[in-house]
Scaffold this active site. Structure first.
Site, short mmCIF file in Angstrom:
data_model
loop_
_atom_site.label_atom_id
_atom_site.label_comp_id
_atom_site.label_asym_id
_atom_site.label_seq_id
_atom_site.Cartn_x
_atom_site.Cartn_y
_atom_site.Cartn_z
N HIS A 194 22.89 19.14 32.54
CA HIS A 194 24.22 19.10 33.20
C HIS A 194 24.07 18.97 34.72
CE1 HIS A 194 25.40 21.55 29.51
NE2 HIS A 194 26.28 20.58 29.48
N ASP A 222 24.59 12.05 24.23
CA ASP A 222 25.76 11.79 23.38
C ASP A 222 26.12 10.31 23.52
OD1 ASP A 222 26.36 14.55 22.43
OD2 ASP A 222 26.45 14.90 24.58
O1 PAF Z 1 29.98 16.35 25.96
C1 PAF Z 1 30.68 17.37 26.05
O2 PAF Z 1 30.26 18.42 26.55
C2 PAF Z 1 32.12 17.33 25.54
O3 PAF Z 1 32.23 16.55 24.40
C3 PAF Z 1 33.14 16.91 26.61
C4 PAF Z 1 32.90 15.48 27.07
C5 PAF Z 1 33.05 17.85 27.81
C6 PAF Z 1 34.56 16.99 26.04
O4 PAF Z 1 34.87 18.27 25.64
#
Ligand code: PAF
Length: 286
Positions: free
Chosen positions: A37, A157
């Site tokens: 992140h 993702d």
């Molecule tokens: O990837 C994620 O953490 C979630 O799917 C997101 C994009 C924050 C949406 O809730």
């Protein structure tokens, strides 16, 4: 760093920054942050530029979890997240609660969803039929609230990024999407908040996802492989890790997400594997 939990306050702050002609970078998250992140925050900072602002949202979105999934056990630690984001130089953190995002007052239940109907049907969408409806709905809401110029998502993702890029294109959101590379642990396991659910033995075996991607890349480097045969070989390879339960392996065109055979260099591969109740995903361009 400003911590904002109301939609009106976030919209006012974003509006003020837009008036000041600041470029706004945005990283939507569900919290329990890790280095992956923080690399997205760094990328958003680069994209926003030195005068720009970076907003991170932390919201565990209930509409993207099926009733059988891990919403209540999804890990949360807001205090730690805020301290990491201060260190990473975020300018604001948007942390709404469920009542704010999905108000359910008598007679006015939430009833509007954003649905992508093509790319969301395969792989994760087939395994988790209501998942992408929740993702596109919450991200559309977050885009209206934060009003970013640029939003950064992780390559781990892959399908989520493709579905969101289609939503942005189809619904004309004035947002540029950036997809940033997957961060990995030293042994190759893709970083994920869900890794914290793994016990020591599961964690040791979870690296099989990464090894399966490497094995597939090595196989197609020699020559194109029929999809069914490569899938069968990889299934054997993965289930040699006794705690692994394969959910799916897919070989697909990275633009259309449609299955391809034979599998060649440049084909995209994705897989999902359960360890106990924990479901891990990963993907790579072979
Ligand atoms: O990837 C994620 O953490 C979630 O799917 C997101 C994009 C924050 C949406 O809730």
């Amino acid at each position: 760093m400003q911590i904002v939990s109301s939609i009106a306050t976030m919209q006012r702050l974003a509006g003020r920054w837009r008036q000041e002609r600041r470029r706004l970078g945005f990283v939507p998250t569900m919290g329990y942050l890790h280095e992956g992140h923080l690399s997205l925050v760094k990328r958003a900072r680069q994209a926003a530029g030195s005068r720009g602002k970076v907003v991170v949202s932390i919201y565990v979105n209930p509409t993207q979890f099926a009733p059988s999934e891990d919403l209540s056990r999804y890990p949360r630690d807001l205090k730690r997240d805020l301290s990491l984001l201060r260190g990473a130089g975020a300018d604001a953190v948007f942390t709404p609660d469920d009542q704010t995002m999905y108000p359910d007052k008598a007679g006015a239940a939430f009833s509007t969803y954003v649905v992508e109907e093509q790319l969301s049907q395969v792989m994760e969408g087939a395994a988790r039929p209501t998942h992408f409806r929740g993702v596109t709905t919450v991200v559309a809401k977050l885009f209206h609230i934060v009003q970013p110029d640029v939003a950064v998502f992780g390559q781990k993702d892959f399908q989520q990024a493709a579905v969101l890029a289609r939503m942005v294109r189809d619904l004309n959101f004035p947002v540029r999407l950036i997809v940033a590379p997957t961060r990995r642990e030293r042994d190759g396991l893709a970083m994920s908040s869900r890794n914290t659910f793994l016990d020591a033995e599961q964690r040791a075996q979870a690296v099989i996802l990464f090894h399966a991607l490497r094995a597939a890349a090595a196989a197609v480097k020699k020559k194109p492989q029929p999809s069914a045969r490569l899938k069968a070989d990889l299934k054997k390879f993965i289930t040699a890790a006794p705690l692994a339960r394969l959910d799916y392996i897919a070989f697909f065109d990275p633009a259309t997400l449609q299955p391809v055979t034979p599998v060649r260099r440049g084909t995209q591969m994705a897989l999902a594997v359960f360890f106990g109740k924990t479901r891990l995903i990963d993907n790579a361009t072979l």
